[in-house]
Design a protein around this motif. Structure first.
Motif, mmCIF file in Angstrom:
data_model
loop_
_atom_site.group_PDB
_atom_site.id
_atom_site.type_symbol
_atom_site.label_atom_id
_atom_site.label_comp_id
_atom_site.label_asym_id
_atom_site.label_seq_id
_atom_site.Cartn_x
_atom_site.Cartn_y
_atom_site.Cartn_z
ATOM 1 N N SER A 144 11.953 -22.596 9.844
ATOM 2 C CA SER A 144 10.736 -23.053 9.180
ATOM 3 C C SER A 144 10.066 -24.154 10.015
ATOM 4 C CB SER A 144 11.103 -23.567 7.793
ATOM 5 O OG SER A 144 9.999 -24.056 7.113
ATOM 6 N N PRO A 145 8.712 -24.166 10.090
ATOM 7 C CA PRO A 145 7.748 -23.302 9.383
ATOM 8 C C PRO A 145 7.659 -21.903 9.990
ATOM 9 C CG PRO A 145 6.597 -24.829 10.829
ATOM 10 C CD PRO A 145 8.048 -25.211 10.872
ATOM 11 N N TYR A 146 7.567 -20.905 9.107
ATOM 12 C CA TYR A 146 7.629 -19.510 9.522
ATOM 13 C C TYR A 146 6.265 -18.992 9.977
ATOM 14 C CZ TYR A 146 11.985 -19.917 6.924
ATOM 15 O OH TYR A 146 13.205 -20.329 6.464
ATOM 16 N N LYS A 147 6.309 -17.864 10.665
ATOM 17 C CA LYS A 147 5.101 -17.228 11.189
ATOM 18 C C LYS A 147 4.914 -15.818 10.629
ATOM 19 C CE LYS A 147 5.479 -19.824 15.523
ATOM 20 N NZ LYS A 147 6.628 -20.648 15.084
ATOM 21 N N VAL A 148 5.614 -15.498 9.545
ATOM 22 C CA VAL A 148 5.548 -14.143 8.980
ATOM 23 C C VAL A 148 5.010 -14.160 7.548
ATOM 24 C CG1 VAL A 148 7.343 -13.195 10.464
ATOM 25 C CG2 VAL A 148 8.005 -14.286 8.306
ATOM 26 N N GLY A 149 4.179 -15.156 7.247
ATOM 27 C CA GLY A 149 3.514 -15.172 5.946
ATOM 28 C C GLY A 149 4.351 -15.695 4.806
ATOM 29 N N ILE A 150 5.449 -16.392 5.100
ATOM 30 C CA ILE A 150 6.291 -16.973 4.054
ATOM 31 C C ILE A 150 6.073 -18.473 4.039
ATOM 32 C CG2 ILE A 150 8.640 -17.290 3.202
ATOM 33 C CD1 ILE A 150 9.468 -14.837 4.753
ATOM 34 N N PRO A 151 5.719 -19.063 2.901
ATOM 35 C CA PRO A 151 5.547 -20.518 2.843
ATOM 36 C C PRO A 151 6.848 -21.240 3.191
ATOM 37 C CG PRO A 151 4.645 -19.468 0.884
ATOM 38 C CD PRO A 151 5.422 -18.415 1.623
ATOM 39 N N SER A 152 6.727 -22.353 3.883
ATOM 40 C CA SER A 152 7.914 -23.127 4.249
ATOM 41 C C SER A 152 8.468 -23.849 3.031
ATOM 42 C CB SER A 152 7.558 -24.144 5.335
ATOM 43 O OG SER A 152 7.081 -23.495 6.490
ATOM 44 N N SER A 153 9.761 -23.986 3.002
ATOM 45 C CA SER A 153 10.402 -24.729 1.908
ATOM 46 C C SER A 153 11.354 -25.755 2.500
ATOM 47 C CB SER A 153 11.133 -23.784 0.962
ATOM 48 O OG SER A 153 12.151 -23.082 1.645
ATOM 49 N N GLY A 154 10.875 -26.489 3.478
ATOM 50 C CA GLY A 154 11.703 -27.520 4.103
ATOM 51 C C GLY A 154 11.955 -27.229 5.562
ATOM 52 N N ALA A 155 11.768 -28.214 6.389
ATOM 53 C CA ALA A 155 11.969 -28.045 7.822
ATOM 54 C C ALA A 155 13.404 -27.652 8.114
ATOM 55 C CB ALA A 155 11.605 -29.337 8.557
ATOM 56 N N ARG A 164 16.486 -17.470 4.000
ATOM 57 C CA ARG A 164 15.353 -17.456 3.066
ATOM 58 C C ARG A 164 15.083 -16.051 2.540
ATOM 59 N NH1 ARG A 164 10.577 -20.281 2.121
ATOM 60 N NH2 ARG A 164 9.502 -19.233 0.411
ATOM 61 N N LEU A 165 15.092 -15.061 3.427
ATOM 62 C CA LEU A 165 14.855 -13.693 2.987
ATOM 63 C C LEU A 165 15.904 -13.248 1.971
ATOM 64 C CD1 LEU A 165 13.838 -12.023 6.373
ATOM 65 C CD2 LEU A 165 12.337 -12.523 4.431
ATOM 66 N N THR A 166 17.156 -13.662 2.202
ATOM 67 C CA THR A 166 18.225 -13.289 1.271
ATOM 68 C C THR A 166 18.042 -13.981 -0.067
ATOM 69 O OG1 THR A 166 19.712 -13.000 3.152
ATOM 70 C CG2 THR A 166 20.721 -13.149 0.980
ATOM 71 N N ASP A 215 0.817 -1.216 0.000
ATOM 72 C CA ASP A 215 0.000 0.000 0.000
ATOM 73 C C ASP A 215 0.850 1.265 0.000
ATOM 74 O OD1 ASP A 215 -2.310 -1.556 0.150
ATOM 75 O OD2 ASP A 215 -2.341 -1.519 2.351
ATOM 76 N N PHE A 216 2.180 1.098 0.144
ATOM 77 C CA PHE A 216 3.068 2.254 0.281
ATOM 78 C C PHE A 216 4.238 2.194 -0.710
ATOM 79 C CE2 PHE A 216 0.783 2.005 4.245
ATOM 80 C CZ PHE A 216 0.466 3.326 4.508
ATOM 81 N N GLY A 217 3.960 1.654 -1.896
ATOM 82 C CA GLY A 217 4.928 1.768 -2.978
ATOM 83 C C GLY A 217 5.726 0.529 -3.311
ATOM 84 N N PHE A 218 5.531 -0.573 -2.605
ATOM 85 C CA PHE A 218 6.299 -1.783 -2.904
ATOM 86 C C PHE A 218 5.548 -2.670 -3.885
ATOM 87 C CE2 PHE A 218 8.486 -0.595 1.024
ATOM 88 C CZ PHE A 218 9.809 -0.792 0.633
ATOM 89 N N ASP A 219 6.250 -3.109 -4.929
ATOM 90 C CA ASP A 219 5.685 -4.034 -5.899
ATOM 91 C C ASP A 219 5.696 -5.464 -5.373
ATOM 92 O OD1 ASP A 219 5.355 -2.076 -8.045
ATOM 93 O OD2 ASP A 219 7.543 -2.095 -8.167
ATOM 94 N N VAL A 220 6.743 -5.816 -4.636
ATOM 95 C CA VAL A 220 6.932 -7.179 -4.135
ATOM 96 C C VAL A 220 7.091 -7.133 -2.627
ATOM 97 C CG1 VAL A 220 8.431 -9.225 -4.193
ATOM 98 C CG2 VAL A 220 8.021 -7.915 -6.291
ATOM 99 N N ASN A 221 6.412 -8.022 -1.934
ATOM 100 C CA ASN A 221 6.513 -8.110 -0.481
ATOM 101 C C ASN A 221 6.719 -9.569 -0.079
ATOM 102 O OD1 ASN A 221 6.251 -7.855 2.337
ATOM 103 N ND2 ASN A 221 4.032 -8.097 2.215
ATOM 104 N N VAL A 222 7.802 -9.835 0.612
ATOM 105 C CA VAL A 222 8.063 -11.165 1.155
ATOM 106 C C VAL A 222 8.315 -11.012 2.650
ATOM 107 C CG1 VAL A 222 9.544 -13.213 1.110
ATOM 108 C CG2 VAL A 222 9.054 -11.976 -1.020
ATOM 109 N N GLY A 223 7.340 -11.398 3.450
ATOM 110 C CA GLY A 223 7.533 -11.433 4.898
ATOM 111 C C GLY A 223 7.213 -10.152 5.631
#
Length: 480
Positions: free
Chosen positions: A176-187, A194-196, A154-162
């Motif tokens: 993982s599993p994360y609690k910030v809205g990012i799907p898990s990709s392996g325990a 992941r963010l990087t 809502d404030f100018g970002f095209d892509v949002n991860v987390g």
């Protein structure tokens, strides 16, 4: 001859199609910008600022190629307000985010005043750094902690991860599993890794376009969680007084690895020369976790340990490596980038452009201000080094003018005056010995508050109990 000419034109057309966008991105005069904002990283928690127990080889290498600001400040001493000021270039009075809600934290009986109400989010019409970039033709992405509204898109970002309203990754949230809205990709996957990885993918996908990549790691905010092999590495390493937490050291090491990993990817994409890297922290470190000596106190305090942060800016071929001692604020990022991009906007901001400092010009004198009409309860009274054992800060304001720094506390209308060049730890209150300097700064601080319409709480709290203050203060220092 016609066949050869046609073949040459075909090859040239293919080259233009495959490389033309990249050439265009390099020739637009619009550098890519990466802003890395680490959560709760202290001023001395990196090697390039003198840390020795913690290891940051990638940051130290990048800092050696950068303009390092040794007296850089956050706009506030805790997460949400510091991010709001940096992202908008405005003081808290303009957006209402003074703290992480509520503003009346701590025991009600120990608060003399009714604090100013706090906003959890910046207003919907706030113009942010991301919107500034987007209006200049940039692709924008955030990878990590947002904390100033529900959705950064809502404030100018095209892509949002987390990114969302949350201020930390949640209980056990670094794996993982994360609690910030990012799907898990392996325990067992580590959030910082992941963010990087997501940030690198964004850079790869937008290599042909100017981009703004905001990487506000959740690390090193609590809960303290690290990879076991890295924790073991620092368990074996001798620490220093107040700087020997192996888990915290391992979190810093992972963050450093990932900044190195991101910048290696930028280099492999051929974007290094056309990419500005800004590295900083959102506020001072938590003193109970990591001492920032000689600075006093830590996160939540307006002594130096709570607001002074690491900062370097790297742009190969433009900014020459240097260490600059001029005080700067993170609110300065907005006007600096606006000037750099020659953005045609007259939007009012409270920071100033530091492009001249980055280009090696002599600094001009300025005053820095902070306003916190709120209460923040203590973390650890025996560790915090605050003014009193019950709060990291009580309502007040601060001005820094040259090497002088004046604190004003509203409850009792009291002042503290320090000369930072001789007393970086803010131990010797010079109010009585330098009354003329005190009065000069008091007048400047009063004038600034009037000009910014800074709210000063005056309503008395009916629940306030001085006897309870005394009892709880004594009890907290005894460790009960």
């Amino acid at each position: 001859m016609k066949i050869k000419t046609s073949l040459f034109l075909l090859i040239f057309a293919i080259l233009v199609c495959t490389n033309g966008s990249t050439l265009h991105a390099q020739d637009t005069g619009k550098p890519n910008v990466i802003l890395v904002n680490v959560d709760d990283l202290g001023w001395r928690d990196v090697g390039f600022m003198g840390g020795s127990y913690y290891e940051t080889p990638n940051l130290d290498r990048l800092a050696s190629q950068s303009v390092v600001f040794t007296q850089a400040y956050a706009g506030a001493s805790n997460c949400a307000p510091s991010r709001a000021t940096m992202l908008t270039g405005r003081y808290p009075m303009t957006h209402g985010v003074y703290t992480v809600s509520p503003s009346d934290r701590g025991n009600a009986a120990t608060r003399k005043l009714i604090p100013t109400p706090n906003s959890d989010h910046i207003p919907a019409d706030s113009y942010t750094l991301a919107q500034l970039f987007k209006d200049q033709g940039y692709v924008t992405g955030i990878f990590g902690k947002w904390h100033v509204s529900r959705d950064p898109r809502d404030f100018g970002f095209d892509v949002n991860v987390g990114g969302g309203p949350q201020g930390n990754p949640g209980q056990k949230g670094y794996f993982s599993p994360y609690k910030v809205g990012i799907p898990s990709s392996g325990a067992g996957e580590y959030l910082t890794d992941r963010l990087t990885a997501e940030a690198i993918s964004f850079a790869e996908e937008n290599r042909d376009n100017p981009f703004f990549l905001y990487l506000p790691f959740y690390t090193v905010h609590s809960p303290l969680m690290a990879k076991e092999e890295l924790k073991a590495k620092f368990d074996r390493k001798p620490g220093e007084p107040g700087r020997d937490n192996a888990t915290y050291a391992a979190m810093i090491y992972s963050m450093d690895e990932n900044v190195g990993r991101l910048m290696a990817a930028i280099d492999s994409l051929g974007l290094d020369e056309n990419t500005i890297l800004i590295f900083t922290s959102d506020n001072g470190g938590v003193r109970a976790t990591s001492h920032q000596d000689p600075l006093r106190a830590g996160k939540g305090s307006y002594y130096e340990g709570g607001i002074r942060v690491p900062l370097f800016v790297r742009w190969p071929g433009r900014f020459q490596a240097d260490r600059v001692g001029s005080p700067v604020l993170q609110m300065d990022f907005f006007p600096t980038i606006r000037q750099l991009l020659k953005a045609e906007t007259e939007l009012e901001v409270d920071g100033i452009s530091i492009l001249g400092l980055l280009d090696g010009e002599e600094p001009e004198p300025r005053e820095l201000f902070w306003h916190f009409p709120i209460y923040l309860e203590a973390y650890d009274p025996r560790e915090d080094q605050s003014r009193d054992p019950l709060f990291r800060t009580r309502p007040g304001s601060v001005i820094r003018s040259g090497d002088w720094k004046l604190h004003h506390y509203f409850e009792e209308d009291e002042y503290e005056l320090y000369h930072l060049a001789e007393d970086l730890g803010e131990r010797s209150n010079l109010l009585d010995s330098h009354p003329e300097k005190a009065q000069e700064l008091i007048k400047k601080l009063d004038a600034w508050r009037r000009s910014t319409r800074a709210p000063v709480p005056t309503e008395l709290n009916p629940s306030y109990d001085p006897a309870e203050v005394q009892r709880l203060s004594k009890r907290s220092m005894e460790g009960h």
